[in-house]
Design a protein around this motif. Structure first.
Motif, PDB file in Angstrom:
ATOM      1  N   UNK A 221      21.941   7.530 -18.541  1.00 33.62           N
ATOM      2  CA  UNK A 221      20.579   7.357 -18.036  1.00 33.62           C
ATOM      3  C   UNK A 221      19.728   8.553 -18.458  1.00 33.62           C
ATOM      4  N   UNK A 222      18.521   8.260 -18.926  1.00 35.87           N
ATOM      5  CA  UNK A 222      17.650   9.296 -19.471  1.00 35.87           C
ATOM      6  C   UNK A 222      16.287   9.283 -18.772  1.00 35.87           C
ATOM      7  N   UNK A 223      15.649  10.455 -18.755  1.00 36.20           N
ATOM      8  CA  UNK A 223      14.276  10.595 -18.297  1.00 36.20           C
ATOM      9  C   UNK A 223      13.384  10.609 -19.527  1.00 36.20           C
ATOM     10  N   UNK A 224      12.653   9.501 -19.734  1.00 34.02           N
ATOM     11  CA  UNK A 224      11.734   9.401 -20.869  1.00 34.02           C
ATOM     12  C   UNK A 224      10.301   9.611 -20.388  1.00 34.02           C
ATOM     13  N   UNK A 225      10.067  10.729 -19.723  1.00 35.37           N
ATOM     14  CA  UNK A 225       8.722  11.020 -19.241  1.00 35.37           C
ATOM     15  C   UNK A 225       8.366  10.178 -18.040  1.00 35.37           C
ATOM     16  N   UNK A 226       7.633   9.092 -18.271  1.00 36.53           N
ATOM     17  CA  UNK A 226       7.235   8.205 -17.178  1.00 36.53           C
ATOM     18  C   UNK A 226       8.280   7.141 -16.875  1.00 36.53           C
TER      19      UNK A 226
ATOM     20  N   UNK B 201       0.844  -1.196   0.000  1.00 40.83           N
ATOM     21  CA  UNK B 201       0.000   0.000   0.000  1.00 40.83           C
ATOM     22  C   UNK B 201       0.878   1.244   0.000  1.00 40.83           C
ATOM     23  N   UNK B 202       0.488   2.229  -0.793  1.00 38.59           N
ATOM     24  CA  UNK B 202       1.255   3.466  -0.870  1.00 38.59           C
ATOM     25  C   UNK B 202       2.388   3.421  -1.874  1.00 38.59           C
ATOM     26  N   UNK B 203       2.387   2.409  -2.744  1.00 38.78           N
ATOM     27  CA  UNK B 203       3.448   2.310  -3.755  1.00 38.78           C
ATOM     28  C   UNK B 203       3.438   3.543  -4.657  1.00 38.78           C
ATOM     29  N   UNK B 204       4.640   4.104  -4.878  1.00 43.59           N
ATOM     30  CA  UNK B 204       4.755   5.246  -5.782  1.00 43.59           C
ATOM     31  C   UNK B 204       6.188   5.369  -6.283  1.00 43.59           C
ATOM     32  N   UNK B 205       6.331   6.026  -7.405  1.00 48.49           N
ATOM     33  CA  UNK B 205       7.654   6.278  -7.975  1.00 48.49           C
ATOM     34  C   UNK B 205       7.756   7.745  -8.356  1.00 48.49           C
ATOM     35  N   UNK B 206       8.999   8.208  -8.483  1.00 45.80           N
ATOM     36  CA  UNK B 206       9.241   9.587  -8.910  1.00 45.80           C
ATOM     37  C   UNK B 206      10.587   9.645  -9.603  1.00 45.80           C
ATOM     38  N   UNK B 207      10.651  10.376 -10.698  1.00 40.93           N
ATOM     39  CA  UNK B 207      11.898  10.583 -11.435  1.00 40.93           C
ATOM     40  C   UNK B 207      12.316  12.034 -11.272  1.00 40.93           C
ATOM     41  N   UNK B 208      13.612  12.253 -11.059  1.00 42.22           N
ATOM     42  CA  UNK B 208      14.092  13.594 -10.741  1.00 42.22           C
ATOM     43  C   UNK B 208      15.567  13.706 -11.107  1.00 42.22           C
ATOM     44  N   UNK B 209      16.135  14.869 -10.927  1.00 44.81           N
ATOM     45  CA  UNK B 209      17.570  15.055 -11.131  1.00 44.81           C
ATOM     46  C   UNK B 209      18.317  14.728  -9.842  1.00 44.81           C
ATOM     47  N   UNK B 210      19.620  14.563  -9.965  1.00 43.60           N
ATOM     48  CA  UNK B 210      20.457  14.312  -8.797  1.00 43.60           C
ATOM     49  C   UNK B 210      20.390  15.491  -7.833  1.00 43.60           C
ATOM     50  N   UNK B 211      20.322  16.689  -8.349  1.00 44.57           N
ATOM     51  CA  UNK B 211      20.198  17.875  -7.492  1.00 44.57           C
ATOM     52  C   UNK B 211      18.902  17.813  -6.694  1.00 44.57           C
ATOM     53  N   UNK B 212      17.809  17.424  -7.340  1.00 47.84           N
ATOM     54  CA  UNK B 212      16.518  17.328  -6.650  1.00 47.84           C
ATOM     55  C   UNK B 212      16.502  16.169  -5.655  1.00 47.84           C
ATOM     56  N   UNK B 213      17.162  15.082  -6.020  1.00 43.79           N
ATOM     57  CA  UNK B 213      17.213  13.921  -5.128  1.00 43.79           C
ATOM     58  C   UNK B 213      17.864  14.286  -3.804  1.00 43.79           C
ATOM     59  N   UNK B 214      18.868  15.131  -3.852  1.00 47.77           N
ATOM     60  CA  UNK B 214      19.611  15.512  -2.642  1.00 47.77           C
ATOM     61  C   UNK B 214      18.688  16.019  -1.538  1.00 47.77           C
ATOM     62  N   UNK B 215      17.606  16.683  -1.898  1.00 45.45           N
ATOM     63  CA  UNK B 215      16.713  17.277  -0.910  1.00 45.45           C
ATOM     64  C   UNK B 215      15.369  16.549  -0.819  1.00 45.45           C
ATOM     65  N   UNK B 216      15.338  15.327  -1.310  1.00 42.55           N
ATOM     66  CA  UNK B 216      14.103  14.531  -1.276  1.00 42.55           C
ATOM     67  C   UNK B 216      14.026  13.721   0.016  1.00 42.55           C
ATOM     68  N   UNK B 217      12.873  13.721   0.624  1.00 41.95           N
ATOM     69  CA  UNK B 217      12.675  12.966   1.866  1.00 41.95           C
ATOM     70  C   UNK B 217      12.394  11.502   1.538  1.00 41.95           C
ATOM     71  N   UNK B 218      13.132  10.604   2.162  1.00 41.29           N
ATOM     72  CA  UNK B 218      12.967   9.169   1.933  1.00 41.29           C
ATOM     73  C   UNK B 218      12.927   8.457   3.283  1.00 41.29           C
ATOM     74  N   UNK B 219      12.613   7.157   3.237  1.00 38.85           N
ATOM     75  CA  UNK B 219      12.617   6.363   4.462  1.00 38.85           C
ATOM     76  C   UNK B 219      13.156   4.970   4.147  1.00 38.85           C
ATOM     77  N   UNK B 220      13.065   4.058   5.112  1.00 40.16           N
ATOM     78  CA  UNK B 220      13.625   2.717   4.944  1.00 40.16           C
ATOM     79  C   UNK B 220      12.855   1.884   3.920  1.00 40.16           C
TER      80      UNK B 220
END
Length: 245
Positions: free
Chosen positions: A228-233, A198-217
């Motif tokens: 590596x490329x961002x092809x939209x989804x 439950x709560x499964x989700x994904x997100x694609x971002x830049x390394x700069x944006x990842x640095x300030x992204x909140x994550x958990x275990x």
């Protein structure tokens, strides 16, 4: 006669993420042992079984208890999420079994988060990649830093397990700062949360944006390489095929 111990990876947690081999072993076992969170994922499905559960940091105790059960003639399934050999219970179980001369242990593979999370994102691990845990409970942070830096320099895609916890809230930021010494800020990255649950989700971002992204275990982090490329989804690491080859 002693029973068998099966060290079983149950995949990401959803019912259809358990392999047929793993399900067969669980059905044939007398006792299912594991960390409470993982037991809760299979308790209803295998309600006729006896369960043994204990908490985090009690891994060796869990292994020894499995040996005790097996010596009583029980077949035991020691479960964990993902794959039993990737940051799983296979290594400590085999180590404890070796100490007492118990050799009836079989490792049953499962789908690790690098693969299940990668599939949700697209194809981030389509070429060489390194799996690195940011937990410094069993590995020094100095060694983790070295692995991150060398993996970035070697052009590996990186999959980060255990990126954050209550006591390690800034570890992903620290890891990104190390990688940013080598890779550009616009490097394609992604995260997969609660894979197969439950709560499964994904997100694609830049390394700069990842640095300030909140994550958990329950988050798996993917840091791309220069291919590596961002092809939209989709997050896609190119294999390098050329039409003229």
């Amino acid at each position: 006669m002693a029973g068998f111990i099966y060290v079983v990876g149950i995949g990401p947690g959803k019912e259809d993420g358990i392999t047929k081999e793993a399900e067969k072993v669980l059905q044939q076992s007398d006792i299912i042992a594991g960390y409470k969170t993982y037991i809760d994922l299979v308790r209803d499905r295998f309600s006729d079984k006896e369960f043994f559960e204990n908490g985090m940091t009690k891994e060796l105790e869990r292994c020894r208890k499995c040996i005790d059960f097996a010596l009583e003639g029980k077949n035991v399934a020691l479960i964990g999420s993902g794959d039993s050999g990737v940051y799983g219970m296979a290594s400590p179980m085999l180590e404890e079994a070796k100490k007492v001369g118990f050799d009836k242990v079989k490792v049953i593979p499962g789908v690790t988060a690098a693969l299940s999370g990668g599939a949700l994102l697209g194809a981030p691990v389509g070429h060489d990649f390194a799996v690195i845990s940011l937990s410094d409970r069993l590995t020094s942070w100095e060694l983790i830093e070295k692995r991150l830096r060398l993996a970035a320099e070697a052009h590996f895609v990186m999959v980060l397990y255990n990126p954050s916890s209550h006591n390690r809230k800034d570890y992903l930021k620290k890891a990104c700062d190390i990688v940013l010494e080598v890779l550009p800020e616009e490097t394609c990255c992604g995260i997969a949360r609660n894979i197969g649950r439950d709560g499964q989700e994904t997100e694609i971002m830049t390394l700069r944006e990842l640095r300030d992204t909140e994550v958990d275990m329950f988050t798996t982090v993917f840091i791309g390489n220069l291919d590596t490329r961002n092809f939209g989804d989709y997050m896609v690491t190119l294999r390098g095929y050329r039409e003229d080859l």
